[in-house]
Design a protein around this motif. Structure first.
Motif, PDB file in Angstrom:
ATOM      1  N   GLU A 138      -6.400  -5.980   9.802  1.00  0.00           N
ATOM      2  CA  GLU A 138      -5.531  -4.919   9.651  1.00  0.00           C
ATOM      3  C   GLU A 138      -4.322  -5.419   9.123  1.00  0.00           C
ATOM      4  O   GLU A 138      -3.895  -6.406   9.274  1.00  0.00           O
ATOM      5  CB  GLU A 138      -5.281  -4.160  11.103  1.00  0.00           C
ATOM      6  N   SER A 139      -3.701  -4.596   8.198  1.00  0.00           N
ATOM      7  CA  SER A 139      -2.556  -4.878   7.497  1.00  0.00           C
ATOM      8  C   SER A 139      -1.604  -3.711   7.737  1.00  0.00           C
ATOM      9  O   SER A 139      -1.773  -2.725   6.864  1.00  0.00           O
ATOM     10  CB  SER A 139      -2.603  -5.096   6.063  1.00  0.00           C
ATOM     11  N   GLY A 140      -0.498  -3.950   8.625  1.00  0.00           N
ATOM     12  CA  GLY A 140       0.492  -2.983   8.939  1.00  0.00           C
ATOM     13  C   GLY A 140       1.719  -3.267   8.062  1.00  0.00           C
ATOM     14  O   GLY A 140       2.034  -4.313   7.973  1.00  0.00           O
ATOM     15  N   ALA A 141       2.707  -2.140   8.295  1.00  0.00           N
ATOM     16  CA  ALA A 141       3.847  -2.518   7.709  1.00  0.00           C
ATOM     17  C   ALA A 141       4.533  -3.787   8.562  1.00  0.00           C
ATOM     18  O   ALA A 141       4.712  -3.414   9.638  1.00  0.00           O
ATOM     19  CB  ALA A 141       4.909  -1.257   7.769  1.00  0.00           C
ATOM     20  N   GLY A 150       1.959  -1.725   4.124  1.00  0.00           N
ATOM     21  CA  GLY A 150       1.446  -2.957   4.386  1.00  0.00           C
ATOM     22  C   GLY A 150       1.097  -3.700   3.277  1.00  0.00           C
ATOM     23  O   GLY A 150       1.056  -3.021   1.996  1.00  0.00           O
ATOM     24  N   ASP A 178      -2.144   5.430   3.724  1.00  0.00           N
ATOM     25  CA  ASP A 178      -2.928   4.706   4.894  1.00  0.00           C
ATOM     26  C   ASP A 178      -4.439   4.769   4.266  1.00  0.00           C
ATOM     27  O   ASP A 178      -4.870   5.916   3.806  1.00  0.00           O
ATOM     28  CB  ASP A 178      -2.902   5.654   6.120  1.00  0.00           C
ATOM     29  N   SER A 214       0.869  -1.095  -0.038  1.00  0.00           N
ATOM     30  CA  SER A 214      -0.083  -0.040   0.074  1.00  0.00           C
ATOM     31  C   SER A 214       0.835   1.119   0.033  1.00  0.00           C
ATOM     32  O   SER A 214       1.987   1.232   0.905  1.00  0.00           O
ATOM     33  CB  SER A 214      -1.075   0.047   1.314  1.00  0.00           C
ATOM     34  N   HIS A 241       3.278  -6.615   9.270  1.00  0.00           N
ATOM     35  CA  HIS A 241       2.189  -7.171   9.769  1.00  0.00           C
ATOM     36  C   HIS A 241       1.190  -7.563   9.000  1.00  0.00           C
ATOM     37  O   HIS A 241       0.095  -6.837   9.173  1.00  0.00           O
ATOM     38  CB  HIS A 241       1.715  -6.305  11.174  1.00  0.00           C
ATOM     39  N   ARG A 279      -8.136  -2.415   6.850  1.00  0.00           N
ATOM     40  CA  ARG A 279      -7.614  -1.360   7.588  1.00  0.00           C
ATOM     41  C   ARG A 279      -6.320  -1.552   6.967  1.00  0.00           C
ATOM     42  O   ARG A 279      -5.543  -2.636   7.537  1.00  0.00           O
ATOM     43  CB  ARG A 279      -7.655  -1.313   8.951  1.00  0.00           C
ATOM     44  N   ILE A 280      -5.455  -0.700   6.433  1.00  0.00           N
ATOM     45  CA  ILE A 280      -4.111  -0.964   5.781  1.00  0.00           C
ATOM     46  C   ILE A 280      -3.433   0.396   5.948  1.00  0.00           C
ATOM     47  O   ILE A 280      -4.173   1.495   5.972  1.00  0.00           O
ATOM     48  CB  ILE A 280      -4.101  -1.347   4.437  1.00  0.00           C
ATOM     49  N   PHE A 281      -2.097   0.221   6.206  1.00  0.00           N
ATOM     50  CA  PHE A 281      -1.011   1.360   6.472  1.00  0.00           C
ATOM     51  C   PHE A 281      -0.091   1.486   5.246  1.00  0.00           C
ATOM     52  O   PHE A 281       0.027   0.343   4.647  1.00  0.00           O
ATOM     53  CB  PHE A 281      -0.515   1.326   7.689  1.00  0.00           C
ATOM     54  N   THR A 282       0.446   2.554   5.320  1.00  0.00           N
ATOM     55  CA  THR A 282       1.510   2.667   4.278  1.00  0.00           C
ATOM     56  C   THR A 282       2.774   1.619   4.439  1.00  0.00           C
ATOM     57  O   THR A 282       3.192   1.340   5.676  1.00  0.00           O
ATOM     58  CB  THR A 282       2.485   4.122   4.231  1.00  0.00           C
TER      59      THR A 282
END
Ligand code: AMP
Ligand code: MG
Length: 403
Positions: A75-78, A98, A54, A51, A80, A93-96
């Protein structure tokens, strides 16, 4: 021995010089080194669909008409990633940075949404692929990213790390031993006695060596006696290059050449059709299993530095396996230059590259005693041997002085 044209002398130096072997260095120490084997990427970059923002990973079809309310299923984080599946009507939910879930095809930026507990309402449509950096978009596994022979920059180091390299194969640094000669020389900073001057050459030369990627070793100031010179030369045993300054002409005190020959150096040439810098010794000798290149530069500081730019820089570059990285460029004379004698003249001057073609102004006073004009110059203007008066507008070759 007739005076050798500069181009022939340089050619001989470059033909003699052999690229040094490679060694491995940690990436933290790779900047300024010369790459010995290409960097071939070991990975795709990015290594997965990532991604760029955010927001929420979605099916683009689910938000073809808006507002559209979706259930948040994870949720998908960097670092994770979300491991589940994304069904219709669902969002993650996603973050830069991710990982985009495999079955999502767009990321909606969070500014275009309203989250309420377990649901999110998307207010703007998004095209398929929006805000996703696809796997391998930047570069792909097995792609050649940097060719060998490159002088590594900070940016090269960065991308090498991205390619999965923790260390790189680089050419060993040429060790360049430097000897100053002259009874009149004292180290800079010392009070000058009668007839003494600060020995400056070794410092300028060491800086040139380091700037081009070599390792400089200043051995000190030899006295004007064969015994002293031979002692200093023997201390240079393990160097790849031995550079001396001074004592290179044919005066009574000019003993460098016999001292080098006594130490086993085979002379290639010692006089060049060049101004400044006629006396210039080049040869080589075997020290143990190593071939050592010997370059005897003139003592005059301006001559020593100009000869270093013209001969030592290409020699070091060749030992590092680089292809002609310090070539002359064309520029037009902003002012006329008087007729030249039989030696190629390397004139200090100012190059202005803000115009096309670039314009160059050689300084009027080319006295080789003027160190300040060397320091102020940004280039050397090459005036061919026996050239007639050259009017303004003539195209000439110019070497940048950027070290
Ligand atoms: P030489 O080639 O030894 O006759 O030196 C030519 C001129 O350069 C003389 O005026 C020397 O004093 C001067 N010179 C030689 N070596 C150096 C040095 N390392 N630093 C500054 N000047 C030098
Ligand atoms: Mg001398």
């Amino acid at each position: 021995m007739a005076l050798l044209p500069v181009s022939v002398a340089l050619q001989r130096i470059l033909e003699t010089a052999r690229t040094l072997p490679a060694e491995t260095v940690d990436l933290l120490h790779a900047r300024g080194r010369t790459l010995a084997s290409p960097v071939i990427s070991k990975v795709d970059n990015p290594p997965f669909d990532a991604s760029a923002m955010d927001g929420y990973a979605v099916h683009a079809d689910d938000i073809a008409t808006v507002p559209a309310t979706l259930n948040i299923v994870g949720e998908s984080g960097a670092g994770h990633p979300f491991d589940g599946a994304l069904g219709n009507g669902q969002a993650v939910r996603i973050f830069t940075g991710g990982r985009v879930p495999p079955d999502a095809d767009a990321v909606v930026i969070q500014e275009n949404t309203e989250a309420l507990g377990p649901t999110v309402t998307v207010l703007e449509t998004a095209k398929r692929g929006a805000n996703i950096r696809p796997k391998g978009q930047d570069f792909t596994k097995d792609e050649c990213i940097i060719e060998e022979g490159r002088l590594l920059t900070a940016r090269d180091v960065l991308i090498s790390a991205s390619c999965g390299y923790g260390e790189l194969s680089v050419i060993r640094k040429p060790v360049v031993a430097i000897i100053s000669t002259g009874d009149e020389l004292v180290p800079p900073g010392k009070l000058l006695g009668p007839g003494q001057i600060s020995g400056s050459n070794a410092y300028g030369l060491a800086a040139v060596v380091e700037a081009v990627g070599g390792e400089a070793r200043f051995l000190g100031i030899a006295r004007d006696s064969l015994a002293s010179l031979e002692e200093f030369i023997s201390a240079a045993g393990d160097a790849d290059v031995l550079v001396t300054s001074g004592g290179a002409s044919v005066g009574d005190h000019d003993l460098v050449r016999p001292a080098l020959e006594n130490a086993g150096a085979k002379l290639d040439f010692y006089k060049i059709a060049m101004r400044p810098g006629k006396p210039l010794f080049f040869g080589s000798r075997n020290v143990g299993s190593r071939l050592q290149y010997c370059l005897g530069l003139p003592g005059n500081p301006v001559s020593a530095m100009i000869c270093a730019r013209v001969f030592l820089v290409p020699l070091i570059s060749r030992l590092l396996g680089r292809e002609a990285p310090f070539e002359a460029i064309d520029a037009v004379l902003a002012e006329p230059v008087p007729a030249n004698g039989p030696r190629e003249h390397y004139m200090r001057g100012l190059l202005d590259v803000s115009t096309a073609p670039a314009r160059v102004t050689p300084f009027t006073n080319q006295d080789s005693g003027l160190v300040k004009s060397l320091q102020r110059a940004n280039c050397l203007v090459v005036i061919p041997a026996d050239a007639p008066r050259l009017p303004a507008g003539t195209t000439v070759k110019v070497f940048r002085l950027d070290i």
